[in-house]
Design a protein around this motif. Structure first.
Motif, PDB file in Angstrom:
ATOM      1  N   THR A   1     -26.491  38.974  38.092  1.00  0.00           N
ATOM      2  CA  THR A   1     -25.726  40.170  37.695  1.00  0.00           C
ATOM      3  C   THR A   1     -24.211  39.339  37.279  1.00  0.00           C
ATOM      4  OG1 THR A   1     -26.428  41.412  39.193  1.00  0.00           O
ATOM      5  CG2 THR A   1     -24.257  42.082  37.950  1.00  0.00           C
ATOM      6  N   LEU A   2     -23.626  38.019  38.066  1.00  0.00           N
ATOM      7  CA  LEU A   2     -22.082  37.704  38.611  1.00  0.00           C
ATOM      8  C   LEU A   2     -22.454  36.723  37.181  1.00  0.00           C
ATOM      9  CD1 LEU A   2     -21.362  36.775  41.449  1.00  0.00           C
ATOM     10  CD2 LEU A   2     -20.506  38.647  40.531  1.00  0.00           C
ATOM     11  N   GLN A   3     -23.190  36.397  36.681  1.00  0.00           N
ATOM     12  CA  GLN A   3     -23.331  35.648  34.837  1.00  0.00           C
ATOM     13  C   GLN A   3     -24.103  36.177  33.834  1.00  0.00           C
ATOM     14  OE1 GLN A   3     -25.757  31.532  35.886  1.00  0.00           O
ATOM     15  NE2 GLN A   3     -26.336  32.166  37.944  1.00  0.00           N
ATOM     16  N   ASN A   4     -23.921  37.023  34.133  1.00  0.00           N
ATOM     17  CA  ASN A   4     -24.369  38.217  32.909  1.00  0.00           C
ATOM     18  C   ASN A   4     -23.363  39.011  32.726  1.00  0.00           C
ATOM     19  OD1 ASN A   4     -26.662  36.173  31.870  1.00  0.00           O
ATOM     20  ND2 ASN A   4     -27.126  36.395  33.917  1.00  0.00           N
ATOM     21  N   SER A   5     -23.970  40.492  33.507  1.00  0.00           N
ATOM     22  CA  SER A   5     -23.235  41.909  33.423  1.00  0.00           C
ATOM     23  C   SER A   5     -22.048  41.980  33.573  1.00  0.00           C
ATOM     24  CB  SER A   5     -24.313  42.580  33.705  1.00  0.00           C
ATOM     25  OG  SER A   5     -25.712  42.859  33.861  1.00  0.00           O
ATOM     26  N   LEU A   6     -21.570  41.732  34.830  1.00  0.00           N
ATOM     27  CA  LEU A   6     -20.351  41.475  35.404  1.00  0.00           C
ATOM     28  C   LEU A   6     -19.719  40.605  34.720  1.00  0.00           C
ATOM     29  CD1 LEU A   6     -18.312  42.943  37.369  1.00  0.00           C
ATOM     30  CD2 LEU A   6     -18.774  40.905  38.699  1.00  0.00           C
ATOM     31  N   MET A   7     -20.261  39.535  34.165  1.00  0.00           N
ATOM     32  CA  MET A   7     -19.413  38.869  33.309  1.00  0.00           C
ATOM     33  C   MET A   7     -18.174  39.984  31.968  1.00  0.00           C
ATOM     34  SD  MET A   7     -17.544  35.692  32.699  1.00  0.00           S
ATOM     35  CE  MET A   7     -18.156  34.142  33.680  1.00  0.00           C
ATOM     36  N   TYR A   8     -19.766  39.690  31.324  1.00  0.00           N
ATOM     37  CA  TYR A   8     -19.512  40.130  30.390  1.00  0.00           C
ATOM     38  C   TYR A   8     -18.293  41.672  29.945  1.00  0.00           C
ATOM     39  CZ  TYR A   8     -22.894  37.123  28.315  1.00  0.00           C
ATOM     40  OH  TYR A   8     -23.726  35.976  28.326  1.00  0.00           O
ATOM     41  N   ILE A   9     -18.375  42.396  31.322  1.00  0.00           N
ATOM     42  CA  ILE A   9     -18.161  43.613  30.844  1.00  0.00           C
ATOM     43  C   ILE A   9     -16.300  43.621  31.188  1.00  0.00           C
ATOM     44  CG2 ILE A   9     -17.600  45.626  32.926  1.00  0.00           C
ATOM     45  CD1 ILE A   9     -20.391  45.980  33.034  1.00  0.00           C
ATOM     46  N   VAL A  10     -16.337  42.710  32.552  1.00  0.00           N
ATOM     47  CA  VAL A  10     -15.018  42.338  33.459  1.00  0.00           C
ATOM     48  C   VAL A  10     -13.985  41.082  31.203  1.00  0.00           C
ATOM     49  CG1 VAL A  10     -13.329  41.394  34.535  1.00  0.00           C
ATOM     50  CG2 VAL A  10     -15.425  41.862  34.939  1.00  0.00           C
ATOM     51  N   THR A  11     -14.834  40.473  30.622  1.00  0.00           N
ATOM     52  CA  THR A  11     -14.525  39.720  30.007  1.00  0.00           C
ATOM     53  C   THR A  11     -14.125  40.676  28.405  1.00  0.00           C
ATOM     54  OG1 THR A  11     -15.694  37.848  30.033  1.00  0.00           O
ATOM     55  CG2 THR A  11     -14.973  38.239  28.021  1.00  0.00           C
ATOM     56  N   ILE A  12     -14.519  41.768  27.945  1.00  0.00           N
ATOM     57  CA  ILE A  12     -14.010  43.147  27.144  1.00  0.00           C
ATOM     58  C   ILE A  12     -13.211  43.350  27.347  1.00  0.00           C
ATOM     59  CG2 ILE A  12     -16.136  44.825  27.699  1.00  0.00           C
ATOM     60  CD1 ILE A  12     -16.164  45.164  24.822  1.00  0.00           C
ATOM     61  N   LEU A  13     -13.604  44.314  29.206  1.00  0.00           N
ATOM     62  CA  LEU A  13     -11.479  44.903  29.470  1.00  0.00           C
ATOM     63  C   LEU A  13     -10.835  43.433  29.521  1.00  0.00           C
ATOM     64  CD1 LEU A  13     -13.617  46.488  32.656  1.00  0.00           C
ATOM     65  CD2 LEU A  13     -12.903  47.800  30.611  1.00  0.00           C
TER      66      LEU A  13
END
Length: 376
Positions: free
Chosen positions: A253-265
């Motif tokens: 989750t950290l390497q994929n989903s959360l990384m992309y969510i936080v990156t766009i925000l």
């Protein structure tokens, strides 16, 4: 009827466009082109550029602060995650989960190369002060030399938030240009013989070492530079989650989903702070020049220390790996590997370069902590 039409025209975005709006919209389109067509750091360049576009569309009110019972703009609320220093540490948490510190542990002396590459940060800091910038502004500009976008954003929101967009764009632009900026510096400072050096295969690092490392680094760095705890702590927590291998779902989750969510925000809210008055100023030119200088000096310092290690080791260390000491992971390591391949296709330097590369991530976080402690 004519009054209604006139009112519609007067309240339209077109009627309220200013020169600064037009300039920033054009700039946003340029950065979108670089991110999409040229693929310069697209994961962050695209949201940052679109944030610039959105905030410079007249009367949209996306960054309007709420009050007196009226709601604020969407990006104003999302920006609080950047303003309060939440998004960058979360990026570090995700980065830790994606980072293998094995090459660094296998060859511990490469941490010195990661430290040497941070020299550009402090060189640019002192030069910025000489050019009339405040210590807070100089520190925020200097950190660009670490080639670590989240660290640059984190420090700038603390010390010089008015420069956030310009510094973030400069930092990520230079990270994207690593394959263009670094090779000429590497070739200038090394000989053909040095570039052809083949390094011995590193020892195998066991899991116990990988588990102990993030715990010990957190304790040591936090006691030495307490202001670096936020970034280092999140980086090492992410790495511990990865290396303990007990919670693979958290790691994924950290390497994929959360990384992309936080990156766009993070990207869209950093772009939303783009002020036309700032971009059309001498300050922006200083940021661009000093950021590039910091990055170049950091690369050169790493290579020069690599040359010293080459001589002290009797020719066993390829000095090019020092260029990977900047924390643009893994781009800087790939550049070093590619340069080695040009000289000798059988020379594989990638894993050797990853040692100083991941050390650079730690080094830039510590450098940011030092600057924050002095100038906060």
């Amino acid at each position: 009827m004519s009054e209604i039409i006139n009112q519609m025209i007067e309240t339209s975005g077109i009627a309220n466009l200013t020169f600064n709006n037009l300039f920033m919209i054009a700039l946003a389109c340029l950065f979108l082109y670089l991110g999409i067509k040229k693929q310069y750091e697209p994961y962050l360049m695209i949201p940052i550029s679109f944030g610039i576009l959105l905030v410079n569309l007249p009367l949209a009110g996306l960054m309007t602060q709420g009050g007196d019972g009226s709601p604020g703009g969407l990006l104003y609320y999302l920006y609080q995650g950047t303003n309060l220093g939440i998004y960058p540490p979360l990026i570090f948490l995700c980065l830790g989960a994606a980072t293998d510190f094995g090459p660094l542990l296998a060859n511990p002396k490469t941490i010195l190369l990661g430290g040497a590459a941070q020299f550009g940060i402090f060189a640019a800091f002192f030069l910025a002060v000489l050019l009339g910038m405040t210590p807070q502004e100089a520190a925020s500009i200097g950190i660009i030399g670490g080639a670590d976008g989240p660290t640059a954003i984190f420090l700038t929101t603390r010390l010089a938030p008015e420069l956030l967009s310009a510094i973030a764009l400069a930092a990520y632009s230079y990270m994207a240009l690593v394959p263009i900026i670094q090779p000429p510096i590497i070739r200038l400072l090394t000989t053909e013989k040095e570039r052809k050096v083949k390094m011995q295969e590193s020892r195998k690092v066991n899991q116990k070492e990988k588990i102990i490392f993030p715990i010990m680094v957190t304790i040591f760095v936090s006691l030495l530079v307490p202001s670096a705890t936020t970034l280092i702590g999140m980086l090492m927590l992410g790495n511990l989650i990865r290396e303990c291998k007990l919670v693979p779902n958290l790691s994924n989750t950290l390497q994929n989903s959360l990384m992309y969510i936080v990156t766009i925000l993070l990207g869209v809210t950093v772009g939303a702070k783009a002020d036309g008055d700032l971009f059309l100023s001498v300050t922006t030119l200083k940021i661009i020049f000093l950021g590039l200088l910091a990055f170049a000096i950091g690369t050169a310092a790493g290579v020069l220390l690599g040359k010293l290690m080459y001589r002290m080791s009797g020719g066993k260390v390829n000095p090019m790996i020092g260029a990977a000491g900047v924390s643009a992971v893994p781009m800087a390591a790939r550049v070093v590997h590619n340069e080695g391949q040009k000289e000798d296709p059988s020379n594989y330097l990638l894993m050797h370069a990853m040692g100083p590369n991941v050390a650079g991530v730690i080094g830039s976080a510590v450098a940011a902590g030092v600057l924050l402690a002095f100038f906060s």
